[in-house]
Design a protein around this motif. Structure first.
Motif, PDB file in Angstrom:
ATOM      1  N   CYS A   1      90.840  -2.475  46.823  1.00 49.05           N
ATOM      2  CA  CYS A   1      90.993  -3.739  46.524  1.00 49.05           C
ATOM      3  C   CYS A   1      91.048  -4.697  47.799  1.00 49.05           C
ATOM      4  CB  CYS A   1      92.538  -4.150  46.073  1.00 49.05           C
ATOM      5  SG  CYS A   1      92.577  -3.205  44.311  1.00 49.05           S
ATOM      6  N   ILE A   2      90.737  -6.187  47.650  1.00 51.56           N
ATOM      7  CA  ILE A   2      90.363  -6.784  48.678  1.00 51.56           C
ATOM      8  C   ILE A   2      91.323  -8.273  48.590  1.00 51.56           C
ATOM      9  CG2 ILE A   2      88.786  -8.045  50.414  1.00 51.56           C
ATOM     10  CD1 ILE A   2      86.593  -6.543  48.506  1.00 51.56           C
ATOM     11  N   PHE A   3      92.378  -8.155  49.121  1.00 55.71           N
ATOM     12  CA  PHE A   3      93.658  -9.258  48.834  1.00 55.71           C
ATOM     13  C   PHE A   3      93.545 -10.037  50.423  1.00 55.71           C
ATOM     14  CE2 PHE A   3      95.664  -6.399  45.812  1.00 55.71           C
ATOM     15  CZ  PHE A   3      94.533  -6.468  44.823  1.00 55.71           C
ATOM     16  N   LEU A   4      94.249 -11.212  50.008  1.00 51.44           N
ATOM     17  CA  LEU A   4      94.693 -12.178  51.241  1.00 51.44           C
ATOM     18  C   LEU A   4      96.071 -11.377  51.885  1.00 51.44           C
ATOM     19  CD1 LEU A   4      94.409 -15.563  49.528  1.00 51.44           C
ATOM     20  CD2 LEU A   4      92.864 -14.678  51.610  1.00 51.44           C
ATOM     21  N   GLU A   5      96.402 -11.987  52.984  1.00 50.30           N
ATOM     22  CA  GLU A   5      97.355 -11.444  53.657  1.00 50.30           C
ATOM     23  C   GLU A   5      98.804 -11.794  53.045  1.00 50.30           C
ATOM     24  OE1 GLU A   5      96.813 -13.218  57.651  1.00 50.30           O
ATOM     25  OE2 GLU A   5      95.675 -11.462  58.153  1.00 50.30           O
ATOM     26  N   SER A   6      99.836 -11.082  53.106  1.00 50.00           N
ATOM     27  CA  SER A   6     101.103 -11.295  52.459  1.00 50.00           C
ATOM     28  C   SER A   6     101.810 -12.634  52.708  1.00 50.00           C
ATOM     29  CB  SER A   6     102.089 -10.307  52.452  1.00 50.00           C
ATOM     30  OG  SER A   6     102.308 -10.117  53.978  1.00 50.00           O
ATOM     31  N   ASN A   7     101.507 -13.411  53.534  1.00 52.93           N
ATOM     32  CA  ASN A   7     102.049 -14.649  54.136  1.00 52.93           C
ATOM     33  C   ASN A   7     101.360 -15.869  53.284  1.00 52.93           C
ATOM     34  OD1 ASN A   7      99.570 -14.787  55.428  1.00 52.93           O
ATOM     35  ND2 ASN A   7     100.462 -15.758  57.359  1.00 52.93           N
ATOM     36  N   THR A   8     100.597 -15.675  52.104  1.00 48.76           N
ATOM     37  CA  THR A   8      99.868 -16.610  51.456  1.00 48.76           C
ATOM     38  C   THR A   8     100.544 -16.584  50.141  1.00 48.76           C
ATOM     39  OG1 THR A   8      98.250 -15.330  50.798  1.00 48.76           O
ATOM     40  CG2 THR A   8      97.857 -16.280  52.842  1.00 48.76           C
ATOM     41  N   SER A   9     100.492 -18.050  49.524  1.00 51.01           N
ATOM     42  CA  SER A   9     100.981 -17.865  48.204  1.00 51.01           C
ATOM     43  C   SER A   9     100.179 -17.315  47.228  1.00 51.01           C
ATOM     44  CB  SER A   9     101.048 -19.690  47.834  1.00 51.01           C
ATOM     45  OG  SER A   9      99.954 -20.299  48.069  1.00 51.01           O
ATOM     46  N   THR A  10      98.821 -17.413  47.314  1.00 56.36           N
ATOM     47  CA  THR A  10      98.047 -16.676  46.366  1.00 56.36           C
ATOM     48  C   THR A  10      98.250 -15.223  46.391  1.00 56.36           C
ATOM     49  OG1 THR A  10      96.199 -18.284  46.790  1.00 56.36           O
ATOM     50  CG2 THR A  10      95.647 -15.934  45.807  1.00 56.36           C
ATOM     51  N   ARG A  11      98.379 -14.476  47.355  1.00 55.88           N
ATOM     52  CA  ARG A  11      98.746 -13.108  47.544  1.00 55.88           C
ATOM     53  C   ARG A  11     100.317 -13.021  47.003  1.00 55.88           C
ATOM     54  NH1 ARG A  11      98.174  -8.371  50.515  1.00 55.88           N
ATOM     55  NH2 ARG A  11      99.376  -7.055  49.687  1.00 55.88           N
ATOM     56  N   PHE A  12     101.311 -13.844  47.289  1.00 57.77           N
ATOM     57  CA  PHE A  12     102.707 -13.879  46.836  1.00 57.77           C
ATOM     58  C   PHE A  12     102.647 -13.803  45.395  1.00 57.77           C
ATOM     59  CE2 PHE A  12     106.595 -15.496  45.623  1.00 57.77           C
ATOM     60  CZ  PHE A  12     107.537 -14.562  46.182  1.00 57.77           C
ATOM     61  N   PHE A  13     101.844 -14.842  44.727  1.00 66.08           N
ATOM     62  CA  PHE A  13     101.831 -14.943  43.085  1.00 66.08           C
ATOM     63  C   PHE A  13     101.341 -13.937  42.554  1.00 66.08           C
ATOM     64  CE2 PHE A  13      99.629 -16.533  39.281  1.00 66.08           C
ATOM     65  CZ  PHE A  13     100.878 -17.282  38.906  1.00 66.08           C
TER      66      PHE A  13
END
Length: 299
Positions: free
Chosen positions: A194-206
């Motif tokens: 999987c390829i995700f954004l870093e955890s400090n972004t709202s997209t990743r948090f959501f």
């Protein structure tokens, strides 16, 4: 001494013009009013400030000393008045905004373009940062307002208004064609890189929050700082990526990636305009904020 500022202003113009008549003309008042103001000032100061001759008036030694200070003060105040008038008329000023890559690209940018065309003299300072950092900047008074995406944590001092719906999508390249056209369970993400954004972004948090509700926890193969790079990695078959739909739109239309379909779609979220209740927003900032809020229904 408690001397009326207008007396100093009259003193300044008489000094500049070298005559009561010239000062009266510049101030748009009568010559007797100029004479009266000078008498009042000299009376308060207890000294003569001008010597009068047939050719006009000249500063005394005491007048010269006073003029050096009054000149700076009066001219600074006049410059301040001029700058405020320009700000009022939208000829100058500064707007400070906070926005993420996503909210800037998919909501705010057209408004910034329109605002710049309408008010070219106003400087727009955009602090580009993830939603949590934008909220912190707003609390600290570093920006006039922010454009962020849900979810975000805020207390009562932050006011938010939803302006646009967005949704997250999972995408993959041709290497993962075995997932295409199927209704999937989110457990499949455990089996694929999987390829995700870093955890400090709202997209990743959501996304993380939603997957936990499904009983799924995924450790990504890659964590990236920007959504465009997630799409690039997915195009190169390096894994299943998760981004806001707009970032993947071109790649989806070209067939470079496809969208994974799940039995339970991830809920939509919101782009919001956020302001601090006690913040003092500049005139220029209020103008842009009104433009953004006034155009929200057409976006």
């Amino acid at each position: 001494m408690n001397i009326n500022f207008e007396y100093y202003k009259v003193f300044y113009y008489v000094s500049q013009q070298g005559s009561l008549t010239g000062a009266a003309r510049e101030l748009c008042i009568s010559q007797p009013a100029v004479s009266q103001a000078l008498r009042q000032l000299e009376g308060e100061m207890g000294v003569k400030l001008f010597s009068r001759t047939s050719r006009g008036v000249h500063l005394t030694r005491e007048g010269e000393v006073l003029y050096r200070y009054v000149k700076n003060g009066v001219e600074s105040l006049m410059e301040g008045e001029r700058m405020v008038e320009q700000m009022r008329d939208k000829d100058t000023g500064e707007v400070r905004i906070g926005a993420s890559d996503m909210t800037l690209q998919f909501f705010l940018l057209p408004f910034l373009e329109q605002f710049h065309q309408q008010y070219p003299g106003i400087k727009v300072n955009v602090t580009n940062a993830p939603t949590p950092e934008t909220i912190d900047s707003l609390r600290q008074g570093k920006i006039d307002f922010g454009v962020v995406s849900t979810p975000f944590q805020s207390q009562g001092e932050i006011h938010s208004v939803p302006v646009k719906e967005i949704r997250n999508v999972f995408i993959a390249g041709n290497r993962f064609a075995h997932l295409k056209g199927r209704k999937l369970d989110y457990s499949v993400l455990r089996e694929e890189p999987c390829i995700f954004l870093e955890s400090n972004t709202s997209t990743r948090f959501f996304m993380d929050q939603f997957l936990r509700q499904q009983g799924i926890q995924v450790k990504p193969e890659f964590e990236l700082a920007i959504s465009d790079m997630v799409v690039q990695f997915a195009k190169r078959n390096m894994g299943v990526g998760c981004v806001v739909e707009g970032f993947a739109q071109e790649a989806l239309e070209r067939g470079e990636v496809f969208e994974l379909e799940f039995y339970k779609p991830m809920p939509k979220r919101q782009i919001c305009v956020v302001t601090a209740e006690k913040a003092v927003i500049s005139l220029a900032g209020r103008s842009l904020l009104e433009m953004v809020m006034g155009g929200e229904k057409g976006i």
